[in-house]
Design an enzyme around this catalytic site. Structure first.
Site, PDB file in Angstrom:
ATOM      1  N   ASP A 190       0.835  -1.190   0.000  1.00 18.53           N
ATOM      2  CA  ASP A 190       0.000   0.000   0.000  1.00 18.53           C
ATOM      3  C   ASP A 190       0.880   1.255   0.000  1.00 18.53           C
ATOM      4  OD1 ASP A 190      -2.293   1.837   0.877  1.00 18.53           O
ATOM      5  OD2 ASP A 190      -3.276  -0.111   0.936  1.00 18.53           O
ATOM      6  N   HIS A 251      -3.412   5.892   3.613  1.00 24.60           N
ATOM      7  CA  HIS A 251      -4.288   4.747   3.344  1.00 24.60           C
ATOM      8  C   HIS A 251      -3.756   3.458   3.975  1.00 24.60           C
ATOM      9  CE1 HIS A 251      -5.966   1.715   0.417  1.00 24.60           C
ATOM     10  NE2 HIS A 251      -7.011   2.514   0.431  1.00 24.60           N
ATOM     11  N   SER A 423     -11.285  -1.015  -0.366  1.00 28.86           N
ATOM     12  CA  SER A 423     -10.013  -1.036   0.354  1.00 28.86           C
ATOM     13  C   SER A 423     -10.205  -1.366   1.823  1.00 28.86           C
ATOM     14  CB  SER A 423      -9.325   0.335   0.258  1.00 28.86           C
ATOM     15  OG  SER A 423      -8.627   0.487  -0.931  1.00 28.86           O
TER      16      SER A 423
END
Length: 711
Positions: A190, A251, A423
């Protein structure tokens, strides 16, 4: 007024991908620019080119080229450069085109960059020329991937409902009674990781796989520091239009917290597998990340060899990829995934947030992966979630509370906040797989076995999804229990429709059949009936959950298969019927029936953002009714806002009569969820009804989640 209860992540939304169709006229240009490829040779050349990802970006300057093993170009830099130079010479327009080999990735393919950006036509011409070399195994775009989170305005709700609530949760507490993930490593591929008091104890050494120093924002290329430097961007930086910009998402920190935030430490949140460990692999930076970097991240995280990178001391049994892009699965992706699976790593990927078929998005459409769709707190498909036959499992992805970083651009302090997207659904599945592998101990299950168990133990959707999103919802308890051969959950309940008989049911001795029927508000005389000419079928009815011979609100257990259960004043909600064979039966008819109220409910479930400050109207149109509204109409509200005292709520009738429902009451209390009995006597039923919310103070954003009126 700004609540200080939580720190919330706020994100700016821009399209993940842009689609611009080539003009029909370009077909002639391509034909004129390329050598004839008719016949078998032409078909073979076409088979080596992946053109689908040309739609993912407006221009291209990076490609992945795989030369056949044993060819001169695969072992000789000069031969490779000669092949590329011949292909580049065929592309007209602008300055002379040159191609530079950047590096060889773990799959054996080479990353190639052109000295200038190519439009889609030029890029296709170049790729076809490269593929014309018989030594080329395949050529494809080095596609820029984006995180698949779906930004939303911040709001506050019950923390971590997604673990334990009966409707939309994953039954994590029941799984924790068996294991909490000890001994399992999960790789989060990520944006990297940030320091967080609720994560640090579970973070192992990772790697920064971003080769481009500019995209990495750390001033160098690949290194052993996976710190998330921030993926913020400014006007034009990502090739976007003027006025588009965005703060850092951090994220990877949110995803990692869902998987393995530390529990029982007196602060914050817990992860799905709180005793598992995280290896952060940084592949997404400014504007996203390249497939070539992501592929090497997959290889390295699973214990494979990547040139220039040290061996991963903690190979992961689970890889979480909450990222994606448009187009078919590239050979680069598939080869990297296949290698990871061969090393025993289960690859879990997000389905994507385009409200479209996942077959058009990668790596969701790659083979040998677990593709995850998103559901809401109420167990509906999230409106953004991709869908289709490639979905393997559904998990909570709307309004997920986890660890974040409070920085706008570069990292700052740790915090907590909500994010939504596939996600967020994906790490729920990755965490459950960690629980499963921890339970398996010295005999870990293969990726294929893990996928099969996730599907076979999934929980039935309480409603039929509007699109196909897999066989059911993630069930942590059943999945972990199945590792040691435990009892699987009860069978799926067959949905009944009011007054419609389902025929042909059969069962052998002691076998159980389950049915469900949703009963609306105001209904009466709920009756379940079975009719059959043979055997002995007894029935048991329960509200809100599967019935059993020891748990029911009504039963009928006569000596035949003809049984009836009646509930005169049922609650609104779902009733479940158990039909048990005390003697085998066949060709049994099953009917659920109720008398519906003459009142009807009208709803608007669309999200309407409340300006801060300002006013928003949410409409409901009523037609086809006769008479006027009653004196006891019911208005139900679901308004998400961190400070209830900031706003007023009014109902506006078709004749413009205003009825106040809420007037700045509640102070700093979160949200306004509940029902009101309203006197609407004499008001016209037909026409436009509006819910008006006026926020008088700045500092807190909220939205109308849904509202309804019953009359």
């Amino acid at each position: 007024m700004q609540s200080t209860t939580h720190t919330t992540a706020r994100h700016s939304l821009r399209p993940m991908l842009r689609h611009t169709a080539l003009a029909i006229a370009t077909a002639g240009l391509i034909a004129a620019a390329l050598p004839a490829m008719a016949g078998p040779a032409g078909n073979a050349t076409a088979a080596r080119i992946n053109l689908s990802s040309l739609q993912s970006q407006e221009s291209h300057d990076r490609f992945i080229v795989k030369y056949r093993t044993g060819s001169t170009a695969s072992s000789s830099a000069s031969a490779l450069q000669g092949s590329l130079a011949r292909a580049a010479g065929s592309v007209a327009g602008g300055s002379p085109l040159t191609l530079q080999r950047l590096r060889r990735i773990g799959t054996g393919a080479d990353v190639v960059r052109s000295n200038r950006k190519l439009d889609r036509l030029q890029a296709e011409i170049l790729m076809r020329q490269i593929a014309a070399d018989p030594n080329v195994e395949y050529v494809e775009v080095d596609q820029l991937m984006r995180p698949t989170w779906s930004p939303n305005d911040p709001y506050y709700a019950t923390q971590q409902w997604h673990y334990f609530e009966g409707t939309g949760g994953i039954k994590a507490p029941q799984a924790w009674d068996m294991t909490q993930g000890s001994g399992v490593v999960v790789a989060v591929i990520d944006t990297g990781i940030t320091s967080h008091a609720d994560l640090n104890a579970n973070i192992l050494p990772g790697y920064d796989m971003i080769a481009d120093a500019g995209k990495a924002r750390d001033g160098n290329g690949r290194d052993n520091n996976p710190l998330d430097q921030g993926d913020w961007y400014r006007n034009y930086e990502c090739g976007t239009n003027a006025g588009e910009w965005g703060n850092s998402s951090f994220h990877g920190t949110h995803v990692a917290g869902t998987i393995a935030a530390v529990s029982n430490n007196g602060i914050g949140v817990t992860g799905v597998a709180p005793q598992a460990k995280i290896v952060p692999v940084r592949v997404l930076g400014t504007c996203g990340g390249w497939v070539s970097d992501i592929a090497d991240g997959i290889i390295w995280a699973s214990g494979g060899s990547v040139s220039g990178a040290p061996a991963n001391a903690n190979p992961a049994k689970v890889l979480n990829l909450s990222l994606g892009g448009y187009g078919s699965c590239s050979s680069t992706y598939q080869n990297a995934i296949n290698g990871a699976v061969s090393r025993g790593s289960t690859v879990v990927v997000a389905a994507g947030n385009n409200n479209a078929d996942a077959s058009n998005y990668n790596p969701a459409n790659c083979a040998n992966v677990v593709t995850v769709a998103s559901t809401t707190r109420e167990a509906y498909r999230s409106g953004f979630s991709n869908y289709g036959n490639l979905i393997d499992i559904a998990a909570p992805g709307s309004s997920i509370y986890s660890t974040i970083n409070t920085g706008s651009t570069v990292p700052a302090a740790g915090g907590y906040g909500w994010m939504s997207g596939t996600s967020m659904a994906t790490p729920h599945v990755a965490g459950v797989i960690a629980l499963m592998q921890s339970r398996a101990g010295a005999t870990p299950r293969t990726p294929a076995q893990i996928e099969a168990l996730l599907k076979s133990t999934s929980r039935a959707f309480p409603y039929t999804p509007d699109r196909v999103i897999g066989p059911g919802m993630l069930n942590a308890q059943a999945a972990v229990n199945a590792i040691t051969g435990g009892t699987t959950p009860p069978p799926t309940a067959t949905v009944l429709t009011n007054g419609v008989t389902r025929s042909g049911a059969w069962a052998s001795l002691n076998y159980e059949l389950h049915y469900s029927l949703v009963v609306p508000a105001g209904a009466s005389n709920l009756t379940f009936t079975t009719a059959g000419a043979n055997g002995d079928a007894d029935i048991f009815v329960k509200y809100g959950g599967l019935a059993s011979p020891t748990s029911f609100v009504c039963k009928a257990d006569g000596p035949s298969s003809n049984e009836t259960c009646t509930i005169a004043a049922p609650q609104a909600g779902t009733y479940y019927l158990l039909v048990k064979a005390y003697a085998a039966f066949s060709d049994l008819s099953v009917t659920g029936r109720y008398t519906a109220s003459s009142r009807l409910t009208y709803s608007n479930a669309g999200d309407y953002q409340i300006p801060d400050p300002g006013t928003v109207l949410s409409p409901i149109t009523v037609s086809g009714r006769s008479g006027t509204a009653p004196s006891n109409a019911t208005v139900s509200l679901d308004i998400r806002h961190p400070y209830r005292g900031d706003f007023t709520v009014d109902l506006i009738a078709p004749d413009n009569t205003v009825v106040n429902l809420h007037n700045y009451a509640g102070g700093s209390t979160d949200n306004l969820i509940g029902s009101y009995t309203v006197n609407l006597a004499g008001k016209p039923l037909n026409g436009n009804w509006y819910l008006r919310v006026h926020d008088a103070y700045a500092g807190d954003y909220g939205y109308i989640n849904s509202w309804s009126v019953n009359f």
